[in-house]
Enzyme design. Structure first.
Site, PDB file in Angstrom:
ATOM      1  N   HIS A   1       0.795  -1.239   0.000  1.00 12.66           N
ATOM      2  CA  HIS A   1       0.000   0.000   0.000  1.00 12.66           C
ATOM      3  C   HIS A   1       0.821   1.279   0.000  1.00 12.66           C
ATOM      4  CE1 HIS A   1       0.795  -0.105   4.353  1.00 12.66           C
ATOM      5  NE2 HIS A   1       0.493   1.176   4.365  1.00 12.66           N
TER       6      HIS A   1
HETATM    7  C1  UD1 Z   1      -2.477   5.662   5.524  1.00 12.98           C
HETATM    8  C2  UD1 Z   1      -1.228   6.261   6.160  1.00 12.98           C
HETATM    9  C3  UD1 Z   1      -0.104   5.231   6.151  1.00 12.98           C
HETATM   10  C4  UD1 Z   1      -0.551   3.927   6.767  1.00 12.98           C
HETATM   11  C5  UD1 Z   1      -1.836   3.440   6.126  1.00 12.98           C
HETATM   12  C6  UD1 Z   1      -2.347   2.240   6.874  1.00 12.98           C
HETATM   13  C7  UD1 Z   1      -0.888   8.676   5.858  1.00 12.98           C
HETATM   14  C8  UD1 Z   1      -0.166   9.720   5.099  1.00 12.98           C
HETATM   15  N1  UD1 Z   1      -0.759   7.413   5.408  1.00 12.98           N
HETATM   16  O1  UD1 Z   1      -2.173   5.386   4.165  1.00 12.98           O
HETATM   17  O2  UD1 Z   1       0.993   5.726   6.902  1.00 12.98           O
HETATM   18  O3  UD1 Z   1       0.467   2.970   6.562  1.00 12.98           O
HETATM   19  O4  UD1 Z   1      -2.833   4.481   6.205  1.00 12.98           O
HETATM   20  O5  UD1 Z   1      -3.221   1.485   6.102  1.00 12.98           O
HETATM   21  O6  UD1 Z   1      -1.550   8.981   6.815  1.00 12.98           O
HETATM   22  N2  UD1 Z   1      -9.466   4.603   0.889  1.00 12.98           N
HETATM   23  C9  UD1 Z   1     -10.667   3.958   0.756  1.00 12.98           C
HETATM   24  N3  UD1 Z   1     -11.308   3.573   1.891  1.00 12.98           N
HETATM   25  C10 UD1 Z   1     -10.837   3.798   3.147  1.00 12.98           C
HETATM   26  C11 UD1 Z   1      -9.603   4.465   3.259  1.00 12.98           C
HETATM   27  C12 UD1 Z   1      -8.924   4.852   2.123  1.00 12.98           C
HETATM   28  O7  UD1 Z   1     -11.152   3.732  -0.354  1.00 12.98           O
HETATM   29  O8  UD1 Z   1     -11.488   3.408   4.128  1.00 12.98           O
HETATM   30  C13 UD1 Z   1      -8.729   4.984  -0.336  1.00 12.98           C
HETATM   31  C14 UD1 Z   1      -8.980   6.425  -0.765  1.00 12.98           C
HETATM   32  O9  UD1 Z   1      -9.057   6.482  -2.137  1.00 12.98           O
HETATM   33  C15 UD1 Z   1      -7.723   7.145  -0.307  1.00 12.98           C
HETATM   34  C16 UD1 Z   1      -6.661   6.065  -0.387  1.00 12.98           C
HETATM   35  O10 UD1 Z   1      -7.322   4.846  -0.073  1.00 12.98           O
HETATM   36  O11 UD1 Z   1      -7.429   8.248  -1.092  1.00 12.98           O
HETATM   37  C17 UD1 Z   1      -5.527   6.274   0.580  1.00 12.98           C
HETATM   38  O12 UD1 Z   1      -6.001   6.468   1.903  1.00 12.98           O
HETATM   39  P1  UD1 Z   1      -5.165   7.368   2.940  1.00 12.98           P
HETATM   40  O13 UD1 Z   1      -5.748   7.245   4.287  1.00 12.98           O
HETATM   41  O14 UD1 Z   1      -4.973   8.750   2.398  1.00 12.98           O
HETATM   42  O15 UD1 Z   1      -3.744   6.743   2.902  1.00 12.98           O
HETATM   43  P2  UD1 Z   1      -3.307   5.221   3.100  1.00 12.98           P
HETATM   44  O16 UD1 Z   1      -2.634   4.779   1.847  1.00 12.98           O
HETATM   45  O17 UD1 Z   1      -4.440   4.435   3.613  1.00 12.98           O
HETATM   46  N1  UDP Z   2      -4.099  -5.763   8.624  1.00 11.53           N
HETATM   47  C1  UDP Z   2      -5.370  -6.334   8.679  1.00 11.53           C
HETATM   48  N2  UDP Z   2      -5.979  -6.692   7.515  1.00 11.53           N
HETATM   49  C2  UDP Z   2      -5.397  -6.532   6.299  1.00 11.53           C
HETATM   50  C3  UDP Z   2      -4.099  -5.957   6.249  1.00 11.53           C
HETATM   51  C4  UDP Z   2      -3.490  -5.571   7.427  1.00 11.53           C
HETATM   52  O1  UDP Z   2      -5.916  -6.509   9.777  1.00 11.53           O
HETATM   53  O2  UDP Z   2      -6.011  -6.875   5.278  1.00 11.53           O
HETATM   54  C5  UDP Z   2      -3.457  -5.352   9.871  1.00 11.53           C
HETATM   55  C6  UDP Z   2      -2.103  -5.991  10.097  1.00 11.53           C
HETATM   56  O3  UDP Z   2      -2.260  -7.237  10.737  1.00 11.53           O
HETATM   57  C7  UDP Z   2      -1.414  -4.958  10.969  1.00 11.53           C
HETATM   58  C8  UDP Z   2      -1.972  -3.645  10.472  1.00 11.53           C
HETATM   59  O4  UDP Z   2      -3.179  -3.963   9.795  1.00 11.53           O
HETATM   60  O5  UDP Z   2      -1.767  -5.107  12.331  1.00 11.53           O
HETATM   61  C9  UDP Z   2      -1.006  -2.999   9.527  1.00 11.53           C
HETATM   62  O6  UDP Z   2      -1.635  -1.924   8.918  1.00 11.53           O
HETATM   63  P1  UDP Z   2      -1.182  -1.348   7.504  1.00 11.53           P
HETATM   64  O7  UDP Z   2      -0.354  -2.331   6.780  1.00 11.53           O
HETATM   65  O8  UDP Z   2      -2.409  -0.842   6.868  1.00 11.53           O
HETATM   66  O9  UDP Z   2      -0.343  -0.053   7.925  1.00 11.53           O
HETATM   67  P2  UDP Z   2       1.163   0.177   8.438  1.00 11.53           P
HETATM   68  O10 UDP Z   2       1.441  -0.741   9.556  1.00 11.53           O
HETATM   69  O11 UDP Z   2       2.072  -0.010   7.269  1.00 11.53           O
HETATM   70  O12 UDP Z   2       1.131   1.622   8.833  1.00 11.53           O
END
Ligand code: UD1
Ligand code: UDP
Length: 356
Positions: A204
């Site tokens: 991601h």
């Molecule tokens: C965010 C965090 C990242 C973390 C990740 C965990 C920031 C800058 N990034 O990244 O550090 O590792 O969360 O998963 O804060 N979207 C959906 N549904 C949702 C959420 C998001 O469709 O419920 C889509 C949207 O199009 C959005 C994109 O995912 O624009 C990215 O979501 P966003 O929260 O901005 O960043 P993450 O990549 O999730």
């Molecule tokens: N996780 C989950 N379901 C998924 C992918 C990740 O429950 O489909 C959990 C994973 O076990 C871990 C956390 O989400 O505890 C990690 O989150 P993510 O990878 O979104 O973010 P990061 O840790 O890189 O910020």
């Protein structure tokens, strides 16, 4: 009674906050604020249900957006909550935009900030998270570090006051929920998988997903590995795949693309995988906790102790490195405890109580 206002918004923060919330609520009043950064059922509500996290007192419903828009809207909305609640502490987690917005809103109102997972650095300023971490640590009054390395990194930046080595709250969550996962998860049956016959992958990071050519290369590499790959798709990644038509049916052969799974299913998928390939921070650590070798699809990691221990290898997004690492990975016999003793949350609660 001490009032602690916890701010969460993204998937990993719900997981980290669960054990701390349980510990805090024994002796303090906790108010829970959900910024709404993640909002799909599978990215948010499922974790509240599985982890028995209390309903948020405030759901700000900010949702997705550019960094400035998202962080700015959070800042405005959090400030309003802080002005009306005037908590004794604001507690933030990790390194997302929700973390930074919470820290910034609090310090401007002279409300002390406590940061869980302080002191992490990738030294890659192209990552949005790196700015969020650095700025939050420099704003925080209490810094809860998961590892001794994090304590050292803070000291190098001149931060020594309020720093506590607590261990990692993700280990607390992991230990507590692994038992439940064994009892409750039926994900392997649902996917028709046997333990040790598949690899688990997650992707991601913007660096891996924003450029369609890069994402295509990674997906192609995953489809060609010797065992099937289970890939629970983060919505950011799914969007890119769909927008650019990156996975025509002919290519999916070895990939099991599934929706994001709940935490219990994820723990079971991790535990039973032959190998994990990921660009997630949390998943790298959980791979270590589960004793599963990990290949990190990045060129650097904040969790360097997993590299030193020999259980995690950096392969970037380079197909040759990924293939060679999958082929040759032999984890060492030693598996030292890197993330504490599973009681980080109790320590955090005690320190907050003692500070008052
Ligand atoms: C965010 C965090 C990242 C973390 C990740 C965990 C920031 C800058 N990034 O990244 O550090 O590792 O969360 O998963 O804060 N979207 C959906 N549904 C949702 C959420 C998001 O469709 O419920 C889509 C949207 O199009 C959005 C994109 O995912 O624009 C990215 O979501 P966003 O929260 O901005 O960043 P993450 O990549 O999730
Ligand atoms: N996780 C989950 N379901 C998924 C992918 C990740 O429950 O489909 C959990 C994973 O076990 C871990 C956390 O989400 O505890 C990690 O989150 P993510 O990878 O979104 O973010 P990061 O840790 O890189 O910020």
């Amino acid at each position: 009674m001490l009032t602690i206002l916890t701010i969460v918004g993204a998937r990993p923060q719900f997981i980290k906050a669960a054990p701390v919330s349980r510990a805090l609520r024994r002796t303090a009043r906790e108010l829970l604020v959900h910024t709404g950064q993640h909002y799909d059922y599978g990215m948010s509500a499922v974790f509240f249900e599985e982890l028995a996290l209390p309903e948020p007192d405030y759901n700000l419903g900010i949702g997705s957006g550019s960094h400035g828009k998202q962080t700015g809207e959070m800042l405005i909305a959090i400030e309003e909550v802080l002005l009306s609640e005037r908590p004794d502490w604001v507690l933030v987690y990790g390194d997302t935009n929700s973390t930074l917005a919470g820290a910034l809103a609090a310090v401007k109102l002279h409300i002390p900030v406590a940061h869980v997972e302080a002191g992490l650095r990738s030294f890659n300023r192209a990552m949005p998270e790196e700015h969020n971490r650095v700025l939050t640590d420099h704003a925080a009054d209490l810094l809860f570090c998961p590892t001794p390395h994090a304590v050292d990194l803070l000291a190098r930046e001149g931060i020594t006051h309020g720093v506590h080595l607590t261990g990692d709250v993700m280990l607390d969550a992991f230990l507590y929920n692994t038992v439940l996962a064994e009892q409750r998860s039926t994900i392997l049956d649902a996917l028709g998988l046997q333990p040790q016959t598949y690899y688990l992958a997650t992707l991601h990071r913007p660096a891996n997903t924003d450029d369609p050519a890069q994402l295509q290369t990674l997906l192609d590499t995953l489809t060609e590995l010797p065992l099937p790959v289970v890939l629970p798709l983060h919505p950011r990644t799914r969007q890119q795949i769909e927008r650019h038509g990156l996975l025509p049916k002919s290519k999916i052969k070895n990939l099991k693309l599934i929706e994001p799974v709940g935490y219990l299913d994820m723990l079971l998928l991790e535990r039973c995988a032959r190998l994990i390939l990921t660009d997630s921070g949390g998943v790298q650590k959980e791979a270590y906790m589960a004793g599963v070798p990990c290949i990190t699809l990045r060129d650097e990691t904040e969790w360097v102790e997993t590299l030193d221990a020999g259980w995690n290898v950096l392969a970037g997004a380079d197909p040759d490195r990924i293939r060679a690492t999958v082929r040759d990975f032999t984890p060492p016999a030693e598996h030292p405890p890197l993330y504490g003793d599973g009681h980080a949350a109790d320590r955090i609660a005690e320190i907050l109580m003692a500070r008052g």
